[in-house]
Structures are given as C-alpha cells and as structure tokens.
Design a protein around this motif. Sequence first.
Motif, PDB file in Angstrom:
ATOM      1  N   VAL A  29      -3.811 -35.661   5.425  1.00 19.47           N
ATOM      2  CA  VAL A  29      -4.335 -35.430   4.193  1.00 19.47           C
ATOM      3  C   VAL A  29      -5.009 -36.709   3.490  1.00 19.47           C
ATOM      4  CG1 VAL A  29      -4.692 -33.997   2.407  1.00 19.47           C
ATOM      5  CG2 VAL A  29      -3.280 -33.250   4.144  1.00 19.47           C
ATOM      6  N   ILE A  30      -6.452 -36.644   3.172  1.00 16.84           N
ATOM      7  CA  ILE A  30      -6.835 -37.504   2.386  1.00 16.84           C
ATOM      8  C   ILE A  30      -7.304 -37.034   1.131  1.00 16.84           C
ATOM      9  CG2 ILE A  30      -8.836 -39.097   1.890  1.00 16.84           C
ATOM     10  CD1 ILE A  30      -9.014 -39.540   5.105  1.00 16.84           C
ATOM     11  N   GLY A  31      -6.609 -37.374  -0.121  1.00 16.53           N
ATOM     12  CA  GLY A  31      -6.985 -36.612  -1.207  1.00 16.53           C
ATOM     13  C   GLY A  31      -7.724 -37.402  -2.244  1.00 16.53           C
ATOM     14  N   ILE A  32      -8.710 -36.720  -2.537  1.00 11.44           N
ATOM     15  CA  ILE A  32      -9.604 -37.547  -3.658  1.00 11.44           C
ATOM     16  C   ILE A  32      -9.866 -36.906  -5.053  1.00 11.44           C
ATOM     17  CG2 ILE A  32     -11.998 -38.847  -3.839  1.00 11.44           C
ATOM     18  CD1 ILE A  32     -12.118 -38.812  -0.973  1.00 11.44           C
ATOM     19  N   GLY A  33      -9.805 -37.786  -6.183  1.00 12.50           N
ATOM     20  CA  GLY A  33     -10.030 -36.677  -7.470  1.00 12.50           C
ATOM     21  C   GLY A  33      -9.889 -37.725  -8.536  1.00 12.50           C
ATOM     22  N   ARG A  34     -10.184 -37.049  -9.834  1.00  7.59           N
ATOM     23  CA  ARG A  34      -9.848 -38.086 -10.962  1.00  7.59           C
ATOM     24  C   ARG A  34      -8.417 -38.277 -11.065  1.00  7.59           C
ATOM     25  NH1 ARG A  34     -14.070 -34.920 -14.598  1.00  7.59           N
ATOM     26  NH2 ARG A  34     -12.569 -33.466 -14.803  1.00  7.59           N
ATOM     27  N   HIS A  35      -7.758 -37.485 -10.616  1.00  8.36           N
ATOM     28  CA  HIS A  35      -6.145 -37.795 -10.852  1.00  8.36           C
ATOM     29  C   HIS A  35      -5.514 -37.523  -9.637  1.00  8.36           C
ATOM     30  CE1 HIS A  35      -7.727 -36.742 -15.058  1.00  8.36           C
ATOM     31  NE2 HIS A  35      -7.279 -37.943 -15.182  1.00  8.36           N
ATOM     32  N   PRO A  36      -5.782 -38.242  -8.491  1.00  5.91           N
ATOM     33  CA  PRO A  36      -5.147 -37.787  -7.302  1.00  5.91           C
ATOM     34  C   PRO A  36      -3.616 -38.052  -7.122  1.00  5.91           C
ATOM     35  CG  PRO A  36      -6.329 -40.038  -7.162  1.00  5.91           C
ATOM     36  CD  PRO A  36      -6.569 -39.545  -8.511  1.00  5.91           C
ATOM     37  N   GLU A  37      -3.156 -38.782  -8.226  1.00 10.09           N
ATOM     38  CA  GLU A  37      -1.631 -38.966  -8.148  1.00 10.09           C
ATOM     39  C   GLU A  37      -0.734 -37.656  -8.308  1.00 10.09           C
ATOM     40  OE1 GLU A  37      -3.913 -40.638 -10.142  1.00 10.09           O
ATOM     41  OE2 GLU A  37      -3.372 -39.666 -12.238  1.00 10.09           O
ATOM     42  N   ASP A  38      -1.663 -36.917  -8.980  1.00 14.23           N
ATOM     43  CA  ASP A  38      -0.919 -35.597  -9.093  1.00 14.23           C
ATOM     44  C   ASP A  38      -0.566 -34.662  -7.976  1.00 14.23           C
ATOM     45  OD1 ASP A  38      -0.840 -36.069 -11.939  1.00 14.23           O
ATOM     46  OD2 ASP A  38      -2.548 -34.641 -12.204  1.00 14.23           O
TER      47      ASP A  38
END
Length: 212
Positions: A29-38
């Motif tokens: 899984v590649i996760g992308i977002g403004r706060h991906p650490e969550d």
Amino acid sequence: MPKIAMIWGVSGGIGRAVAQELQANGWTVIGIGRHPEDAAHNCNYLFTADVAREYDVQTAVHAASFEVDQINLWIYAAGDIKTTAVVDFDLASWQRILDANLTGPFLTTKHSLPLLADDAHLVYLGAVSERLKLPKFSAYVAAKAGLEAFVGSLQKELRGKKITLVRPGAVATSFWDKLPIRLPKDAAPPEKVAKRILAAYDTGHSGQLDLV
Ligand SMILES: NC(=O)c1ccc[n+]([C@@H]2O[C@H](COP(=O)([O-])OP(=O)(O)OC[C@H]3O[C@@H](n4cnc5c(N)ncnc54)[C@H](OP(=O)(O)O)[C@@H]3O)[C@@H](O)[C@H]2O)c1
C-alpha cells in the motif's frame, strides 16, 4: 507477486480503513495525503501531498515510481465539505471544497496514469449527489456531481481499465464533525466500505457502486 495499491487521502476515515483492509489481504500500500503519517501502520510507503497542488501530486507520484513498477488498484478517498448558504459562501471555502472533491481527482488521475497497470482499477469516492441537492450543500453537491461527470467521461477514455464510482450513504468518520447534523444511527463503519472496494476490485466491477 503482491498487488500494489495507491490511496489518495489515506489519513481520512475511509482511506485508512481501505489501507488496513488491503494490507490485511497482502497488498503493498502506497498512502498519500496531507498527514499520511496517521496511516503509517497500514502503508508500506507514505508520501505527503495536497491533492490540489499540482507540484505536490507530481512529486508524490514521481517518488512512488522509484518504489514500485506499477499500480494495480488506485483509490481517491480525499474529500471535504462545508455547508453554508450561497449568500455567505466565501470564495476560498468554495474553492477548497471544489479542490478536494473535483480538482484533486483530476490532478491525481492525470499524474498517476503513467504509473497505472494497463488493466488497473480506479476507484473514486463520490456521494449520492441527487439526494444532496439540499440547502447549504451547494459546493459539495456541485463538486460530487462534477466528479460523476468526470468519471463518466474518463470511463470512455480509458477503455482497458476498470473504473468504479463508489457512492456511500452515511459512513461513521470524522467527516461528520464538519456537518451541522448528527451522524445517522445506521451509518456504515468505514471498514464496510473498504471491504466493498476490495470486492469491487476482485469482481472486476466497473461503473457506479451505490452503498445505500
Ligand atoms: N463519511 C461519509 O458519510 C461519506 C459519505 C459519502 C461520501 N463520502 C466521501 O468519502 C470520501 C472520504 O470521506 P471520509 O469519510 O473518509 O472523510 P474524512 O475522514 O474527513 O477524510 C477525508 C480526507 O480527505 C483529505 N483531504 C481533504 N482535502 C485534501 C486536500 N486538499 N489534499 C489532500 N487531502 C485532502 C483529508 O485530509 P486532512 O486530514 O489533511 O484534512 C482527510 O484525510 C470523501 O470524498 C467524502 O466526500 C463520505
């Protein structure tokens, strides 16, 4: 070989649940977002991007391309809402809602396409737009109706790929903190939406998927 998913808006309630479901089923899984650490526990790779900033989007996809050869399942789970009467809606807020729900899907799709497998499956989180033509919902409903039109056109452009527009009913996430109404008692848990998305991939679904 493990299958590879890319999730935009991975730190949201539905995005995180999808990451969790995919990881539990052996996906990378590649996760992308403004706060991906969550969503760090459920992602193999994390990248930071605001979906409405083209440079962010390009940079995230470029970075992902150093880690994986291609994406099998691509999911757009970002979104935002603000309910205000048109007479009081400020332009910056209007733009923010259109960015998260419509411009974001355009930019992330455009820049991800070169990394998608020929038979990749794209999933967009929409809404039951015809039921949301309600007072104060103008920006959100216009954006989600626009997303439906965007996806309809894209489906005809990308003949080899599967595209699913998921239209959930109420889902129990912090999205509802932004609304002046209470979360309905029968709201679905985000994990249920996540399972339906994986099932859509497994069955080769294409088109609109209403979860109401
Ligand atoms: N929950 C429901 O009842 C429901 C029903 C129908 C459809 N949907 C749709 O399902 C999707 C996911 O909703 P959710 O319930 O998971 O909501 P959520 O928990 O509020 O998550 C939304 C995510 O979108 C991200 N986001 C917003 N603007 C962004 C931007 N410009 N760049 C990058 N990320 C951005 C947010 O990031 P930050 O954390 O950084 O703000 C958040 O992680 C949305 O498209 C929503 O419209 C939800």
